[in-house]
Structure formats: C-alpha cells, structure tokens
Motif scaffolding. Sequence first.
Motif, short mmCIF file in Angstrom:
data_model
loop_
_atom_site.label_atom_id
_atom_site.label_comp_id
_atom_site.label_asym_id
_atom_site.label_seq_id
_atom_site.Cartn_x
_atom_site.Cartn_y
_atom_site.Cartn_z
N LYS A 1 1.02 -1.46 0.46
CA LYS A 1 0.07 -0.01 0.10
C LYS A 1 0.98 0.89 0.06
N LEU A 2 1.54 1.26 1.10
CA LEU A 2 2.05 2.49 0.90
C LEU A 2 3.27 3.00 -0.41
N HIS A 3 3.70 1.34 -1.09
CA HIS A 3 4.77 1.75 -2.37
C HIS A 3 3.78 2.51 -3.09
N ARG A 4 2.28 1.00 -3.89
CA ARG A 4 1.40 2.11 -4.54
C ARG A 4 1.25 3.39 -3.81
N SER A 5 1.05 4.05 -2.56
CA SER A 5 1.16 5.80 -3.20
C SER A 5 1.91 5.93 -3.13
N MET A 6 3.39 5.90 -2.87
CA MET A 6 4.68 7.06 -3.54
C MET A 6 4.83 6.69 -4.53
N LYS A 7 4.30 5.97 -5.44
CA LYS A 7 4.14 5.76 -6.57
C LYS A 7 3.49 6.84 -7.48
N GLN A 8 2.20 6.79 -6.84
CA GLN A 8 1.45 7.65 -7.22
C GLN A 8 1.88 9.15 -6.72
N ASP A 9 1.79 9.27 -6.22
CA ASP A 9 2.60 10.69 -5.23
C ASP A 9 3.72 11.28 -6.57
N LEU A 10 4.41 10.21 -6.65
CA LEU A 10 5.67 10.97 -7.59
C LEU A 10 5.21 11.14 -9.23
N THR A 11 4.47 10.21 -9.81
CA THR A 11 3.57 10.94 -10.62
C THR A 11 2.83 11.51 -11.01
N SER A 12 2.30 11.70 -10.02
CA SER A 12 1.60 12.74 -9.31
C SER A 12 2.45 14.11 -9.94
N MET A 13 3.51 14.25 -8.85
CA MET A 13 4.21 15.19 -9.15
C MET A 13 5.00 15.50 -10.12
N LYS A 14 5.30 14.54 -11.42
CA LYS A 14 6.32 14.50 -12.06
C LYS A 14 4.83 15.25 -12.87
N ARG A 15 3.81 15.00 -13.39
CA ARG A 15 3.01 15.90 -13.67
C ARG A 15 3.21 16.98 -13.82
N GLN A 16 2.93 17.74 -12.73
CA GLN A 16 2.88 18.98 -11.80
C GLN A 16 3.81 19.76 -12.02
N ASN A 17 5.05 18.90 -12.66
CA ASN A 17 6.60 19.41 -12.75
C ASN A 17 6.16 19.96 -14.84
N ARG A 18 6.13 18.91 -15.48
CA ARG A 18 5.33 19.33 -16.51
C ARG A 18 4.54 20.23 -16.89
N ARG A 19 3.83 20.62 -16.47
CA ARG A 19 2.38 21.96 -15.98
C ARG A 19 3.03 22.89 -15.84
N ILE A 20 4.03 22.66 -14.27
CA ILE A 20 4.41 24.32 -14.34
C ILE A 20 5.47 24.18 -15.76
N ALA A 21 6.47 23.60 -16.13
CA ALA A 21 7.10 24.33 -17.31
C ALA A 21 6.86 24.80 -17.93
N GLY A 22 5.59 23.86 -18.48
CA GLY A 22 4.70 24.58 -19.63
C GLY A 22 4.22 26.22 -19.14
N TYR A 23 4.00 26.35 -18.12
CA TYR A 23 3.55 28.13 -18.01
C TYR A 23 5.14 28.93 -18.18
N SER A 24 5.76 28.52 -17.08
CA SER A 24 7.60 29.06 -17.52
C SER A 24 7.65 29.38 -18.52
N TYR A 25 7.43 28.29 -19.79
CA TYR A 25 8.05 28.65 -21.15
C TYR A 25 6.88 29.63 -21.68
N GLY A 26 5.83 29.13 -21.95
CA GLY A 26 4.63 30.26 -22.41
C GLY A 26 4.29 32.08 -21.58
N SER A 27 5.25 32.03 -20.48
CA SER A 27 5.09 32.93 -19.58
C SER A 27 5.80 34.14 -20.14
N GLY A 28 6.90 33.69 -21.42
CA GLY A 28 7.99 34.37 -21.35
C GLY A 28 9.54 33.85 -20.85
N ASN A 29 9.89 32.82 -20.87
CA ASN A 29 11.07 32.99 -19.93
C ASN A 29 12.09 32.99 -20.11
N MET A 30 12.35 34.22 -20.34
CA MET A 30 13.62 35.00 -21.16
C MET A 30 15.51 34.26 -21.57
#
Length: 118
Positions: free
Chosen positions: A76-105
């Motif tokens: 159960k703990l392993h599944r929970s950690m795997k879901q958390d890591l997957t969620s963080m990876k998705r969130q990092n991609r989303r934030i990186a997209g905002y950084s590029y779209g907002s004009g990262n100089m």
Amino acid sequence: MTARSHMLDEALSIGRRELGCLTEGDVFGAEKLAYDRERILDEAIGDLSRDNLEILADKLVEMKSLHDEITDEARKLHRSMKQDLTSMKRQNRRIAGYSYGSGNMPRLAKERFLNKKS
C-alpha cells in the motif's frame, strides 16, 4: 524449547512494531525492525527438527499472518508513493509549460536572437 518460544514472541512483538512503523510511513524504522526480526527468527528456528517445529507451529502460523499484514501494508505504501511521484512529475511538466509560455527570457532569447560571434 522455551527459549525459542520466547524468541518467537520477541519476533512477533518486533513485527507488530514494524507494522506500526509502516502504517505511520516510517520506512527506515521499519527496515531496521525487519532486520532485527529476521535475525531473531533465524536464530529461533535455524536448526530445529521437524517435531520441534510442530510444537511451535501456532506461533509460526501467527508469524506468517503478521508477515502477510506487513507485506500488504508495504505494498500500500509503495502504491501511494508511486502515485505521489507520478502526480509530482505531471505537476512539474505543467509548471514547466507555464514557464515557457510566460516568456522565460533566457530560453526565448536563445531561440529569437542570433549570436554575431558564431
């Protein structure tokens, strides 16, 4: 034989504490307890004959049941950690997209302007 029975009781106690650590998410504490439990079990049943194992069968069955609970909690703990890591990876991609779209100089400057020296 009573010494080995006490050792099995101690291993059961350690196993219960290990389960508690896993429930709380303390993986390092659970790991330490797992090594202690394994060592005690090896000493307790290492060179026993089949007849002596049958005498301790109830405690060994209880230990197997506890081990199954520990394994389920670890999964159960392993599944929970795997879901958390997957969620963080998705969130990092989303934030990186905002950084590029907002004009990262630095990134935009590299793509828009030519370097006269090269």
